[in-house]
Design a protein around this motif. Structure first.
Motif, PDB file in Angstrom:
ATOM      1  N   LYS A   9      44.718  30.284  50.944  1.00  0.00           N
ATOM      2  CA  LYS A   9      45.823  30.201  49.992  1.00  0.00           C
ATOM      3  C   LYS A   9      45.544  29.176  48.900  1.00  0.00           C
ATOM      4  CE  LYS A   9      49.400  31.632  53.300  1.00  0.00           C
ATOM      5  NZ  LYS A   9      50.578  31.190  54.079  1.00  0.00           N
ATOM      6  N   ARG A  10      44.842  28.103  49.263  1.00  0.00           N
ATOM      7  CA  ARG A  10      44.564  27.035  48.319  1.00  0.00           C
ATOM      8  C   ARG A  10      43.720  27.529  47.139  1.00  0.00           C
ATOM      9  NH1 ARG A  10      42.527  23.503  51.807  1.00  0.00           N
ATOM     10  NH2 ARG A  10      40.337  23.942  51.358  1.00  0.00           N
ATOM     11  N   LEU A  11      42.910  28.554  47.352  1.00  0.00           N
ATOM     12  CA  LEU A  11      42.031  29.061  46.302  1.00  0.00           C
ATOM     13  C   LEU A  11      42.756  29.944  45.294  1.00  0.00           C
ATOM     14  CD1 LEU A  11      38.922  29.826  48.477  1.00  0.00           C
ATOM     15  CD2 LEU A  11      38.948  28.302  46.503  1.00  0.00           C
ATOM     16  N   ASP A  12      43.916  30.482  45.654  1.00  0.00           N
ATOM     17  CA  ASP A  12      44.623  31.394  44.767  1.00  0.00           C
ATOM     18  C   ASP A  12      45.024  30.735  43.452  1.00  0.00           C
ATOM     19  OD1 ASP A  12      44.360  33.388  46.572  1.00  0.00           O
ATOM     20  OD2 ASP A  12      46.452  33.448  47.208  1.00  0.00           O
ATOM     21  N   GLU A  13      45.580  29.532  43.556  1.00  0.00           N
ATOM     22  CA  GLU A  13      46.176  28.910  42.370  1.00  0.00           C
ATOM     23  C   GLU A  13      45.167  28.525  41.298  1.00  0.00           C
ATOM     24  OE1 GLU A  13      49.128  25.214  41.168  1.00  0.00           O
ATOM     25  OE2 GLU A  13      48.877  25.787  43.276  1.00  0.00           O
ATOM     26  N   PRO A  14      44.098  27.777  41.618  1.00  0.00           N
ATOM     27  CA  PRO A  14      43.181  27.365  40.543  1.00  0.00           C
ATOM     28  C   PRO A  14      42.476  28.527  39.868  1.00  0.00           C
ATOM     29  CG  PRO A  14      42.252  26.809  42.691  1.00  0.00           C
ATOM     30  CD  PRO A  14      43.676  27.223  42.922  1.00  0.00           C
ATOM     31  N   PHE A  15      42.356  29.663  40.580  1.00  0.00           N
ATOM     32  CA  PHE A  15      41.659  30.802  40.004  1.00  0.00           C
ATOM     33  C   PHE A  15      42.625  31.886  39.501  1.00  0.00           C
ATOM     34  CE2 PHE A  15      38.483  28.972  42.929  1.00  0.00           C
ATOM     35  CZ  PHE A  15      37.551  28.615  41.970  1.00  0.00           C
ATOM     36  N   SER A  16      43.907  31.568  39.425  1.00  0.00           N
ATOM     37  CA  SER A  16      44.906  32.469  38.823  1.00  0.00           C
ATOM     38  C   SER A  16      44.841  33.866  39.413  1.00  0.00           C
ATOM     39  CB  SER A  16      44.711  32.539  37.299  1.00  0.00           C
ATOM     40  OG  SER A  16      44.732  31.248  36.737  1.00  0.00           O
ATOM     41  N   VAL A  17      44.830  33.941  40.745  1.00  0.00           N
ATOM     42  CA  VAL A  17      44.730  35.242  41.417  1.00  0.00           C
ATOM     43  C   VAL A  17      46.108  35.892  41.432  1.00  0.00           C
ATOM     44  CG1 VAL A  17      44.075  36.457  43.520  1.00  0.00           C
ATOM     45  CG2 VAL A  17      42.827  34.399  42.836  1.00  0.00           C
ATOM     46  N   MET A  18      46.334  36.801  40.480  1.00  0.00           N
ATOM     47  CA  MET A  18      47.605  37.504  40.377  1.00  0.00           C
ATOM     48  C   MET A  18      47.525  38.912  40.961  1.00  0.00           C
ATOM     49  SD  MET A  18      49.307  35.121  39.028  1.00  0.00           S
ATOM     50  CE  MET A  18      50.844  35.988  38.692  1.00  0.00           C
ATOM     51  N   GLY A  19      46.314  39.370  41.229  1.00  0.00           N
ATOM     52  CA  GLY A  19      46.125  40.707  41.798  1.00  0.00           C
ATOM     53  C   GLY A  19      44.730  40.813  42.375  1.00  0.00           C
ATOM     54  N   ILE A  20      44.511  41.792  43.216  1.00  0.00           N
ATOM     55  CA  ILE A  20      43.206  42.011  43.835  1.00  0.00           C
ATOM     56  C   ILE A  20      42.798  43.469  43.637  1.00  0.00           C
ATOM     57  CG2 ILE A  20      43.313  40.140  45.494  1.00  0.00           C
ATOM     58  CD1 ILE A  20      44.343  42.120  47.584  1.00  0.00           C
ATOM     59  N   PRO A  21      41.461  43.765  43.618  1.00  0.00           N
ATOM     60  CA  PRO A  21      40.351  42.842  43.804  1.00  0.00           C
ATOM     61  C   PRO A  21      40.194  41.877  42.629  1.00  0.00           C
ATOM     62  CG  PRO A  21      39.525  44.976  43.097  1.00  0.00           C
ATOM     63  CD  PRO A  21      40.996  45.156  43.336  1.00  0.00           C
ATOM     64  N   HIS A  22      39.763  40.666  42.959  1.00  0.00           N
ATOM     65  CA  HIS A  22      39.561  39.628  41.951  1.00  0.00           C
ATOM     66  C   HIS A  22      38.262  38.920  42.308  1.00  0.00           C
ATOM     67  CE1 HIS A  22      41.022  36.876  38.809  1.00  0.00           C
ATOM     68  NE2 HIS A  22      40.558  35.881  39.545  1.00  0.00           N
ATOM     69  N   LEU A  23      37.357  38.814  41.338  1.00  0.00           N
ATOM     70  CA  LEU A  23      36.044  38.223  41.594  1.00  0.00           C
ATOM     71  C   LEU A  23      35.776  37.129  40.568  1.00  0.00           C
ATOM     72  CD1 LEU A  23      33.319  38.291  43.172  1.00  0.00           C
ATOM     73  CD2 LEU A  23      32.518  39.971  41.484  1.00  0.00           C
ATOM     74  N   VAL A  24      35.677  35.906  41.055  1.00  0.00           N
ATOM     75  CA  VAL A  24      35.353  34.756  40.205  1.00  0.00           C
ATOM     76  C   VAL A  24      33.862  34.464  40.356  1.00  0.00           C
ATOM     77  CG1 VAL A  24      35.830  32.333  39.702  1.00  0.00           C
ATOM     78  CG2 VAL A  24      37.663  33.815  40.557  1.00  0.00           C
ATOM     79  N   LEU A  25      33.154  34.404  39.233  1.00  0.00           N
ATOM     80  CA  LEU A  25      31.719  34.138  39.259  1.00  0.00           C
ATOM     81  C   LEU A  25      31.457  32.712  38.779  1.00  0.00           C
ATOM     82  CD1 LEU A  25      30.511  37.564  37.843  1.00  0.00           C
ATOM     83  CD2 LEU A  25      30.302  36.753  40.202  1.00  0.00           C
ATOM     84  N   LEU A  26      30.677  31.957  39.569  1.00  0.00           N
ATOM     85  CA  LEU A  26      30.374  30.556  39.284  1.00  0.00           C
ATOM     86  C   LEU A  26      28.872  30.386  39.103  1.00  0.00           C
ATOM     87  CD1 LEU A  26      32.433  29.023  42.249  1.00  0.00           C
ATOM     88  CD2 LEU A  26      33.280  29.555  39.970  1.00  0.00           C
ATOM     89  N   ASP A  27      28.483  29.441  38.221  1.00  0.00           N
ATOM     90  CA  ASP A  27      27.053  29.181  38.073  1.00  0.00           C
ATOM     91  C   ASP A  27      26.573  28.230  39.171  1.00  0.00           C
ATOM     92  OD1 ASP A  27      27.689  26.578  37.369  1.00  0.00           O
ATOM     93  OD2 ASP A  27      27.142  26.794  35.264  1.00  0.00           O
ATOM     94  N   GLU A  28      25.309  27.849  39.099  1.00  0.00           N
ATOM     95  CA  GLU A  28      24.714  27.034  40.167  1.00  0.00           C
ATOM     96  C   GLU A  28      25.307  25.628  40.240  1.00  0.00           C
ATOM     97  OE1 GLU A  28      22.108  27.101  36.490  1.00  0.00           O
ATOM     98  OE2 GLU A  28      23.149  28.554  37.775  1.00  0.00           O
ATOM     99  N   ASN A  29      26.040  25.221  39.194  1.00  0.00           N
ATOM    100  CA  ASN A  29      26.697  23.916  39.206  1.00  0.00           C
ATOM    101  C   ASN A  29      28.158  24.000  39.618  1.00  0.00           C
ATOM    102  OD1 ASN A  29      24.388  22.449  38.205  1.00  0.00           O
ATOM    103  ND2 ASN A  29      24.781  23.419  36.209  1.00  0.00           N
ATOM    104  N   GLY A  30      28.609  25.205  39.969  1.00  0.00           N
ATOM    105  CA  GLY A  30      30.005  25.381  40.359  1.00  0.00           C
ATOM    106  C   GLY A  30      30.938  25.592  39.191  1.00  0.00           C
ATOM    107  N   LYS A  31      30.401  25.772  38.004  1.00  0.00           N
ATOM    108  CA  LYS A  31      31.236  25.991  36.824  1.00  0.00           C
ATOM    109  C   LYS A  31      31.627  27.464  36.730  1.00  0.00           C
ATOM    110  CE  LYS A  31      31.265  25.537  31.786  1.00  0.00           C
ATOM    111  NZ  LYS A  31      30.483  25.135  30.591  1.00  0.00           N
ATOM    112  N   VAL A  32      32.895  27.692  36.375  1.00  0.00           N
ATOM    113  CA  VAL A  32      33.369  29.077  36.255  1.00  0.00           C
ATOM    114  C   VAL A  32      32.677  29.766  35.081  1.00  0.00           C
ATOM    115  CG1 VAL A  32      35.352  30.557  35.795  1.00  0.00           C
ATOM    116  CG2 VAL A  32      35.621  28.563  37.268  1.00  0.00           C
TER     117      VAL A  32
END
Length: 570
Positions: free
Chosen positions: A116-139
């Motif tokens: 649940k904690r991951l939903d808010e920072p990544f603005s998950v309003m619907g699924i499927p939802h895929l957030v891609l991050l680089d090797e430094n953890g940057k969105v």
């Protein structure tokens, strides 16, 4: 705005510096695989990541997951890309069943707080939802689903620069389009025959090529395949430089073989080029036949209707030929009769309510409504009772009127159940004429109601909206009748004020407005045609309520106010 900027900066800082705190909890520093293995979160340092928010109960998720698995498998050899499943399933059994098909990592189902904690920072309003991050953890992007669908593994490493590069290449490909840029991929420069033989794409250069998008599981595609095969064979017999390349959207080999029964070419089943071409040509419907000219440029985005209607006469599918076909169609419409519409391939009847065959010839001279509908369609089921009522009212006044039900039901039982509540005629279930009628009248959705006049010519394809707006008064659906209705509507409101104030809505003036259907906010009865309306508040008063004070004072002599409108006394 400053707060928003600070929030974004804070989020990026967290992702860049402390990804571990997002993925772990106080008593867990690992992720899991579907075999139960635990993988330390620290081992992900330096890797590009995809956070995949999904659930087994979500149909779009289940359809997208195989695409992501395919991309993940291709990229796994690089060793620097990982996906983490963040489940929205409601029970562990569902989670385990869904996760068992995934080759990547997951946050354990038991750690609901972390999920649940991951939903808010990544603005998950619907699924499927895929957030891609680089090797430094940057969105890199939160549009990972769209990118995977659009570019697959070619989008790797999913940076904005890479995606822009691919978009530029696509734009360049369209400008420099040739049969090779359409059909050749990095790993394949051939198409295949039905026996598996490979034919170099270079052999198609200089020919007119039909790119045929099809799926045997979709009935219109299956029906059209036979027609296209006939046209293809005749053109080949005539020595024309014409070829068909089938792009199958089927899911399995057996279905692919069914749609590959004709002697043309195809892309291999499930090749990535199939979906890529569907996007490239902005595929909207099946069947679709994109015509590529001898110079490799697109001649027509979809010649399927023309092929079905005109056969080999539509060849060579040039703009000049389509202009010629349009003139032919105009002449055909001018000569249209009921029999030319409904009689085909020896089928010259429709069904009566008692199951008897009613000759189409016996319906000549009547106004006919062709009702495209189906039991599985909720808007159809909602509209049918209204049409039944209108049908009965019109038949009471004029017997030279009929409705013919043209079913899109999926089985005989559904057809029989639905038709049992209809008082009119019907084409038999699964009748061969249904497909040609749908194409002729360009039926893109149901319910649809086509009005044919006594001569058999098309009066309007918008008869449904006329029935909904005017009921039986719309009969016989001609322009002359609509003008009469319009004149009556204007006459109805003569002498009424354009604006008025009412104590039931003191905030704003009410404006006399044409409204097709509404509920009066005073008496709660349905209203039609005219309303004293406040658009800002969506407030309606029909004339009886709005003008009742004037009526009681006999301010408008010669008028009678009924439940919906005030009309002139006869």
């Amino acid at each position: 705005m400053a707060d928003a900027a600070n929030n974004v900066f804070t989020l990026i800082s967290i992702l860049c510096l402390d990804l571990k705190s997002l993925l772990s909890s106080s008593d867990r520093d690992f992720l899991v695989r579907n075999n139960g293995d635990q993988v330390k979160i620290d081992s992900l340092k330096g890797k590009k990541l995809g956070l995949y928010f999904s659930a087994s109960w979500c149909g779009p998720c289940r359809r997208f997951t195989p695409n992501l698995i395919e991309v993940y498998t291709e990229l796994s050899t690089k060793g620097d890309f990982e996906v983490i499943f963040v489940s929205a399933d409601e029970d562990e059994e569902s989670f385990n069943g869904y996760f068992s098909k995934m080759p990547w990592l997951a946050i354990p189902f038991s750690d609901s707080e972390a999920r649940k904690r991951l939903d808010e920072p990544f603005s998950v309003m619907g699924i499927p939802h895929l957030v891609l991050l680089d090797e430094n953890g940057k969105v890199l992007t939160e549009e990972g689903v769209e990118i995977i669908r659009e570019y697959g593994e070619e989008g790797y490493p999913f940076t904005p620069e890479k995606i822009q590069e691919l978009k530029d290449l696509e734009e360049k490909a369209k400008k420099e389009q040739s049969i090779k840029t359409i059909l050749v991929s990095r790993s394949r420069d051939f198409v295949v025959t039905s026996d598996g033989s490979k034919v170099p794409v270079s052999e198609l250069e200089g020919k007119t090529v039909g790119i045929y998008f099809s799926a045997s599981s979709i009935k219109p595609s299956a029906d059209f395949t036979q027609k296209l095969a006939e046209v293809y064979s005749k053109l080949k017999e005539n020595g024309e430089k014409f070829e068909v390349v089938m792009i199958s959207l089927d899911d399995d080999e057996e279905s692919f073989r069914q749609s590959f029964g004709a002697p043309w070419l195809a892309l291999p089943l499930k090749g990535k080029s199939c979906e890529k071409l569907a996007r490239y040509f902005e595929l909207l419907t099946l069947p679709t036949v994109v015509i590529i000219g001898p110079d490799g440029k697109t001649l027509h985005p979809n010649a399927a209707d023309a092929i079905d209607e005109h056969g080999i006469v539509a060849y060579p599918f040039t703009p000049e030929k389509f202009a010629e076909l349009k003139e032919i169609e105009k002449a055909s419409e001018a000569a249209q009769t009921l029999e030319s519409v409904l009689v085909s391939a020896g089928l010259d009847f429709v069904l009566g309510k008692d199951g008897a065959k009613v000759k189409v010839a016996d319906l000549v001279g009547k106004t006919i409504l062709l009702y495209f509908s189906a039991h599985w369609c909720p808007p159809c089921r909602a509209f049918t009772p209204s049409l039944v009522e209108v049908y009965k009212k019109i038949k009471e006044k004029d017997d030279a009127f009929e409705v013919i039900f043209i079913s899109s039901d999926r089985d005989q039982a559904s057809f029989d159940e639905y038709y049992s509540g209809m008082p009119w005629l019907a084409l038999p279930f699964n009748d061969a004429r249904k497909s040609s009628l749908s194409r002729k009248f360009k039926v893109q959705g149901i319910p649809m109601l086509i009005a044919l006049g006594p001569t058999g010519k098309t009066i309007t394809k918008e008869a449904r909206s006329l029935v909904m707006a005017h009921g039986a008064d719309a009969y016989p659906f001609t322009e002359e009748r609509l003008k009469e209705i319009e004149a009556q509507i204007e006459e109805m409101a003569k002498g009424w004020p354009e604006k008025l104030k009412d104590e039931r809505h003191e905030e704003h003036e009410l404006v006399l407005t044409r409204r097709s259907n509404y509920v009066c906010d005073a008496c709660k009865e349905n209203g039609q045609v005219w309303s004293f309306y406040c658009e800002e508040c969506d407030f309606d008063l029909h004339s009886k309520c709005a003008l009742e004070k004037e009526t009681k004072a006999d301010a408008k002599e010669g008028w009678v106010c009924g439940g919906e409108v005030c009309t002139r006394a006869s």
